[in-house]
Design a protein around this motif. Structure first.
Motif, PDB file in Angstrom:
ATOM      1  N   TRP A   4       0.846  -1.199   0.000  1.00 20.17           N
ATOM      2  CA  TRP A   4       0.000   0.000   0.000  1.00 20.17           C
ATOM      3  C   TRP A   4       0.881   1.249   0.000  1.00 20.17           C
ATOM      4  N   ASP A   5       0.339   2.334  -0.488  1.00 20.53           N
ATOM      5  CA  ASP A   5       0.972   3.633  -0.305  1.00 20.53           C
ATOM      6  C   ASP A   5       0.696   4.132   1.106  1.00 20.53           C
ATOM      7  N   TYR A   7       0.156   7.339   3.588  1.00 27.70           N
ATOM      8  CA  TYR A   7      -0.348   8.709   3.496  1.00 27.70           C
ATOM      9  C   TYR A   7      -0.175   9.407   4.839  1.00 27.70           C
ATOM     10  N   LEU A  13       0.575  11.951  -0.037  1.00 25.71           N
ATOM     11  CA  LEU A  13       1.435  10.771  -0.046  1.00 25.71           C
ATOM     12  C   LEU A  13       2.677  11.010   0.807  1.00 25.71           C
ATOM     13  N   ASP A  17       6.192   2.925   1.574  1.00 22.98           N
ATOM     14  CA  ASP A  17       5.333   1.772   1.339  1.00 22.98           C
ATOM     15  C   ASP A  17       4.916   1.143   2.657  1.00 22.98           C
ATOM     16  N   HIS A  30      -3.291   4.408   5.770  1.00 25.65           N
ATOM     17  CA  HIS A  30      -3.487   3.804   4.459  1.00 25.65           C
ATOM     18  C   HIS A  30      -4.906   4.074   3.989  1.00 25.65           C
ATOM     19  N   LYS A  70      -0.813  -0.111  -3.985  1.00 27.49           N
ATOM     20  CA  LYS A  70       0.172   0.918  -4.302  1.00 27.49           C
ATOM     21  C   LYS A  70      -0.100   1.503  -5.689  1.00 27.49           C
TER      22      LYS A  70
END
Length: 279
Positions: A4-5, A7, A13, A17, A30, A70
């Motif tokens: 996942w990205d 945040y 962002l 990761d 996330h 992601k």
């Protein structure tokens, strides 16, 4: 491995990761997208979670959704999850709200479909059954023991705007999460009645239409300075017996007020109506 990205709380962002199943570092979040699917006949799609799932096995949710992979945007995640969990594709999704809850940033969408109601496809390991809930039964369904409680608290405010809530159902709103746009901050003057000064922040929930055909009004308790927006939980509903609309009362997480305190803090405006406080 699902990536996942990460945040920040403002939705930007973080350039890092996250790995599903691993602890999310403090200060990072996330993205989770959910879709409320309504049929053109007014019914809503409810999916039953697989009995093998560790959280809420066998219970129903009226959303399809999950974590964004992601590189995915909220709407891309919502469209993918909807198709994976139901087999239904919707190109037009309407963003209802985005809010923080725990270490998740929830983006909640709505969509309308005219699909064959028997064409829903189950996702192995995720769902085991489905049903279409008629509009006049959906609130009682969401408030039943067969429904995931934390999901109800995210979706019920929107669902309530699509149905005519009965008096006995108003208490189901307590605990639901709302994001309020404040158009009458603490200390401001009523636009039509100059003798009314707002003793608390007051605003509306964007996209949630009340019985007066305007967006749902909300009193905000616990915010001691003027604010432009607010996310919190509904702690009470003010039922106006001599008016066509009800008012919601929201407060920060884990902040509570008694019925007498709510009456006192909203009296500057509610004194002109015959009201009942529902907790």
């Amino acid at each position: 491995m699902e990536i996942w990205d990460a945040y920040y709380s403002d939705g930007s962002l973080a350039g890092k990761d996250l790995v599903r199943g691993e602890k999310i570092p403090d200060g990072l979040f996330h993205l989770v997208s959910e879709v409320i699917l309504e049929h053109t006949d007014g019914s809503f799609l409810a999916m039953q979670r697989d009995f093998s799932k560790s959280n809420y096995p066998g219970l129903y949710e009226i959303t399809a959704g999950g974590s964004a992979l992601k590189g995915e945007t909220p709407i891309e995640c919502a469209q993918r999850e909807l198709f994976e969990e139901t087999g239904i594709k919707c190109s037009k999704l309407n963003l209802l709200e985005t809010h923080l809850d725990g270490q998740c940033i929830y983006s909640v969408f709505s969509a309308v479909t005219g699909c064959d109601k028997l064409s829903v496809k189950l996702q192995e390991g995720e769902t085991v059954s489905y049903k279409w809930i008629p509009k006049n039964e959906v609130v009682s369904f969401l408030c039943s023991d067969n429904y995931v409680d934390i999901n109800r608290k995210r979706v019920l405010p929107y669902i309530s705007s699509k149905t005519d809530l009965q008096m006995t159902e108003l208490s189901c709103l307590i605990g639901c999460i709302v994001k309020v746009v404040v158009d009458r901050p603490l200390g401001s003057v009523h636009p039509s009645h100059k003798d009314i000064v707002y003793e608390v922040n007051y605003g509306y929930v964007k996209g949630i239409i009340a019985t007066d055909s305007e967006e749902q009004d909300v009193y905000i308790l616990g915010a001691t300075v003027p604010v432009k927006e607010f996310t919190g939980r509904i702690i009470a509903v003010i039922h106006r017996k001599d008016d066509i609309e009800n008012k919601w009362v929201a407060a920060p997480e884990n902040m509570h007020f008694t019925k007498d305190e709510i009456i006192s803090m909203t009296n500057f405006q509610e004194q002109f109506f015959d009201t009942e406080i529902i907790l």
